[in-house]
Design an enzyme around this catalytic site. Structure first.
Site, short mmCIF file in Angstrom:
data_model
loop_
_atom_site.label_atom_id
_atom_site.label_comp_id
_atom_site.label_asym_id
_atom_site.label_seq_id
_atom_site.Cartn_x
_atom_site.Cartn_y
_atom_site.Cartn_z
N ARG A 242 -6.72 -5.93 4.13
CA ARG A 242 -5.92 -6.89 3.38
C ARG A 242 -5.62 -6.28 2.00
NH1 ARG A 242 -4.95 -8.82 7.48
NH2 ARG A 242 -5.27 -10.96 8.23
N GLU A 271 2.10 -9.51 0.00
CA GLU A 271 2.92 -9.48 1.22
C GLU A 271 3.64 -10.81 1.40
OE1 GLU A 271 1.09 -8.24 4.91
OE2 GLU A 271 -0.07 -6.79 3.76
N HIS A 289 2.44 -3.46 7.42
CA HIS A 289 1.42 -4.29 8.10
C HIS A 289 1.64 -4.20 9.61
CE1 HIS A 289 -1.42 -7.93 7.49
NE2 HIS A 289 -1.68 -7.30 8.63
O1 LIG Z 1 -3.68 -8.22 9.97
C1 LIG Z 1 -3.75 -8.58 11.09
C2 LIG Z 1 -4.80 -9.44 11.59
O2 LIG Z 1 -5.58 -9.99 10.79
O3 LIG Z 1 -4.87 -9.61 12.80
#
Ligand SMILES: O=CC(=O)O
Length: 323
Positions: A242, A271, A289
């Site tokens: 994250r 994001e 991402h």
């Molecule tokens: O970032 C993606 C997830 O948390 O699955």
């Protein structure tokens, strides 16, 4: 609020009315994650791209009987959202991370939560290694000939968060001849990698940090200037977890001032916005991402969310429970 199962006959409408109501809470197109045969077993409601609270104001009758929410990472399920859904019993998130969900409030209200489990772990680990190689070999920076011979072999890699993704990264990088150590909430008995209880110490003793841990109040901004300076001028940070684990302003400063060697980033603090100052740096590799966006992961999560919903409404144990 759109009714996803477009019922044409009165029989279909009546059947739909008796099915558990599942509210989709995600980006446009996200509802396709629930596919037949699962989608036919639920009365699916989609609040489209408008904020949930605006729909709740005009569709209170629907909101009051929603039994399950299917959400995507990044679509907050706060106490305010939960208040709009008084009949909610299950939340299924199509993400591994749960930082967008108020788990405490779910617990308090008795709402069960299921997530993506280990569905994305291998893909995310692959991406972490890919980003690391790219930053080191400057592939994306399009160096026609490698200015230095930089190899992974012998590099010391500190993994922050030794869960399933962290372990997959460790296994892959061991195969490259890297030496692995880690930081996590507690020492793991099932690995012999050296454990550092402090991230600064982990950074001091490694060439690379790969961030694989969850975002929470304890980990937000854990990668601060002190950690970056401890990693040092040749150090590389890879983040597939994250964005807010890193103090992004400081990361930019350290990259610009060459206080660290480089970064490979799949996630960002704000994001979906990505700080444009990254774009002009040649010591950073960015990806949108995308760690979990392979076809296999997509097919897998479509099955998994459906199976969780089906299990819950058949009084069976959740497949990938969180609470
Ligand atoms: O970032 C993606 C997830 O948390 O699955």
């Amino acid at each position: 609020m759109e009714d996803q199962n477009q019922c044409t006959t009165r029989d279909e409408q009546l059947k739909n009315l008796n099915l558990p109501k599942v509210l989709i809470h995600g980006p446009p197109g996200f509802s396709s994650v629930l596919q037949p045969p699962f989608s036919q077993k639920f009365h699916i409601l989609n609040h489209s791209s408008l904020p949930l609270h605006k729909f709740a104001a005009t569709h209170a009758h629907h909101c009051s009987s929603v039994a399950a929410v299917l959400c995507d990472g990044g679509y907050p399920v706060t106490a305010d959202v939960l208040r709009l859904l008084p009949s909610l019993r299950l939340l299924v998130t199509a993400s591994a991370g749960t930082d967008h969900v108020d788990l405490e409030e779910c617990r308090r209200l008795g709402v069960r939560v299921a997530g993506a489990g280990n569905m994305f772990s291998e893909d995310v680990a692959d991406l972490a290694v890919g980003l690391l190689i790219d930053v080191m070999m400057k592939i994306s920076a399009a160096n026609r000939c490698l200015r230095e011979r930089i190899l992974l072999t012998g590099k010391k890699v500190g993994i922050v968060g030794l869960g399933k993704i962290g372990l997959e990264v460790a296994h892959r990088l061991e195969a490259f001849g890297c030496m692995i150590s880690y930081n996590s909430r507690s020492k793991k008995t099932f690995v012999s990698y050296p454990f550092y209880s402090s991230v600064v110490e982990l950074a001091t003793n490694n060439n690379v940090l790969v961030l694989c841990c969850a975002l929470n109040d304890q980990t937000r901004h854990m990668i601060n200037r002190e950690v970056m300076l401890a990693l040092g001028k040749g150090g590389i940070i890879v983040n597939v977890a994250r964005g807010a684990l890193i103090y992004e302003k400081e990361l930019l400063r350290c990259l610009m001032e060459r206080e660290i060697g480089g970064a490979g980033l799949d996630v960002f603090e704000n994001e979906p916005l990505v700080c444009e100052e990254f774009f002009s740096l040649d010591n950073v590799v960015l990806s949108p991402h995308a760690g979990f966006s392979t076809l296999e992961s997509h097919d897998g999560i479509c099955q998994l969310v459906g199976r969780n919903l089906e299990a819950f409404f058949s009084n069976k144990p959740l497949i990938t429970p969180i609470i």
